[in-house]
Design a protein around this motif. Structure first.
Motif, short mmCIF file in Angstrom:
data_model
loop_
_atom_site.label_atom_id
_atom_site.label_comp_id
_atom_site.label_asym_id
_atom_site.label_seq_id
_atom_site.Cartn_x
_atom_site.Cartn_y
_atom_site.Cartn_z
N VAL A 72 0.87 -1.14 0.06
CA VAL A 72 0.06 0.00 -0.02
C VAL A 72 0.80 1.18 -0.17
O VAL A 72 2.05 1.25 0.76
N SER A 73 0.70 2.26 -0.88
CA SER A 73 1.31 3.39 -0.88
C SER A 73 0.21 4.64 -0.57
O SER A 73 -0.74 4.57 -1.33
N HIS A 74 0.45 5.06 0.53
CA HIS A 74 -0.64 6.34 0.86
C HIS A 74 0.05 7.55 1.24
O HIS A 74 0.73 7.73 2.03
N VAL A 75 -0.44 8.66 0.95
CA VAL A 75 0.04 9.96 1.20
C VAL A 75 -0.84 10.60 2.31
O VAL A 75 -2.17 10.79 1.90
N TYR A 76 -0.40 10.80 3.52
CA TYR A 76 -1.09 11.43 4.34
C TYR A 76 -0.40 12.90 4.56
O TYR A 76 0.30 13.11 3.72
N PRO A 77 -1.04 13.79 5.10
CA PRO A 77 -0.90 15.08 5.10
C PRO A 77 0.45 15.40 5.52
O PRO A 77 1.14 16.47 4.92
N ASP A 78 1.16 14.58 6.35
CA ASP A 78 2.51 15.02 6.89
C ASP A 78 3.69 13.74 6.37
O ASP A 78 4.75 14.26 6.62
N PHE A 79 3.26 12.82 5.80
CA PHE A 79 4.18 11.79 5.43
C PHE A 79 3.71 11.04 4.32
O PHE A 79 2.57 10.77 4.23
N HIS A 80 4.69 10.55 3.40
CA HIS A 80 4.05 9.28 2.47
C HIS A 80 4.41 7.88 3.15
O HIS A 80 5.58 7.77 3.62
N LEU A 81 3.50 7.06 3.18
CA LEU A 81 3.83 5.77 3.72
C LEU A 81 3.58 4.82 2.60
O LEU A 81 2.60 4.56 1.78
N THR A 82 4.51 3.76 2.78
CA THR A 82 4.70 2.50 1.86
C THR A 82 4.74 1.45 3.01
O THR A 82 5.43 1.22 3.73
N MET A 83 3.67 0.57 2.81
CA MET A 83 3.33 -0.73 3.60
C MET A 83 3.20 -1.79 2.96
O MET A 83 2.31 -1.98 2.02
N ASP A 84 4.38 -2.74 3.26
CA ASP A 84 4.45 -4.07 2.71
C ASP A 84 3.83 -4.89 3.49
O ASP A 84 4.09 -4.93 4.74
N THR A 85 2.58 -5.67 3.29
CA THR A 85 1.47 -6.39 3.94
C THR A 85 1.74 -7.80 3.83
O THR A 85 1.72 -8.36 2.47
N PHE A 86 1.53 -8.66 4.80
CA PHE A 86 1.70 -10.17 4.57
C PHE A 86 0.83 -10.76 5.23
O PHE A 86 0.31 -10.24 6.46
N LEU A 87 0.22 -11.84 4.40
CA LEU A 87 -1.10 -12.90 5.27
C LEU A 87 -0.07 -13.68 6.34
O LEU A 87 0.67 -14.23 5.99
N CYS A 88 -0.65 -13.50 7.47
CA CYS A 88 0.07 -14.48 8.62
C CYS A 88 -1.08 -15.53 9.28
O CYS A 88 -2.31 -15.10 9.30
N ASN A 89 -0.63 -16.42 10.02
CA ASN A 89 -1.43 -17.42 10.75
C ASN A 89 -0.89 -17.16 12.12
O ASN A 89 0.33 -17.02 12.51
N THR A 90 -1.72 -17.45 12.79
CA THR A 90 -1.18 -17.94 14.49
C THR A 90 -1.89 -19.03 14.93
O THR A 90 -3.15 -19.41 14.58
N PHE A 91 -1.43 -19.89 16.04
CA PHE A 91 -2.06 -21.00 16.53
C PHE A 91 -2.94 -20.73 17.68
O PHE A 91 -3.79 -21.37 18.05
N SER A 92 -2.69 -19.54 18.06
CA SER A 92 -3.52 -18.91 19.31
C SER A 92 -4.05 -17.52 19.22
O SER A 92 -3.38 -16.75 18.68
N LYS A 93 -5.51 -17.41 19.63
CA LYS A 93 -5.80 -15.69 19.88
C LYS A 93 -5.18 -14.90 20.72
O LYS A 93 -5.53 -13.79 20.92
#
Length: 130
Positions: A72-93
């Motif tokens: 995701v590439s998003h421009v907020y008013p004060d900074f530009h954010l690049t966010m690499d996102t990963f699908l993950c799993n867990t055994f416990s909540k």
């Protein structure tokens, strides 16, 4: 404009997804918004190592990375954010909040009901289409 690069984990347990809520923040437009947990990549660290470390620090959780989901590439008013996102799993909540003020485990058809940070909204849309 300041550029910030981060990683985020979309953590799934059975058919539920972990959503975490930010507390008060320097910028009002991200304060108290829902997001997928994550953070910055340290020097000499892979994105995968960074996401595991951040989730351990922020939530005291062990996760397994399944696959890369999206950038995701998003421009907020004060900074530009690049966010690499990963699908993950867990055994416990089970988790312990160390930085966020609240959390929910939701099915994907309920994710859009939350007040998400703007950069996280494309991730919600992508999950709803899966």
């Amino acid at each position: 404009m300041k550029k910030i690069s981060v990683v985020a984990a979309v953590i799934q347990h059975n058919d539920l997804y972990l959503c975490v809520r930010r507390g008060p923040a320097k910028y009002d437009y991200i304060a108290n918004k829902w997001e997928f947990p994550g953070g910055k990549v340290e020097p000499e660290e892979t994105k995968e190592d960074a996401i595991k470390r951040e989730i351990q620090e922020e939530l005291k959780m062990e996760i397994m990375i399944s696959t890369f989901l999206m950038t995701v590439s998003h421009v907020y008013p004060d900074f530009h954010l690049t966010m690499d996102t990963f699908l993950c799993n867990t055994f416990s909540k089970d988790l312990t909040l160390t930085e966020h003020q609240d959390f929910l485990w939701l099915p994907k058809d309920k994710l859009s009901h939350l007040d998400w940070a703007a950069a996280d909204k494309p991730i919600v849309s992508k999950l709803e289409s899966l």
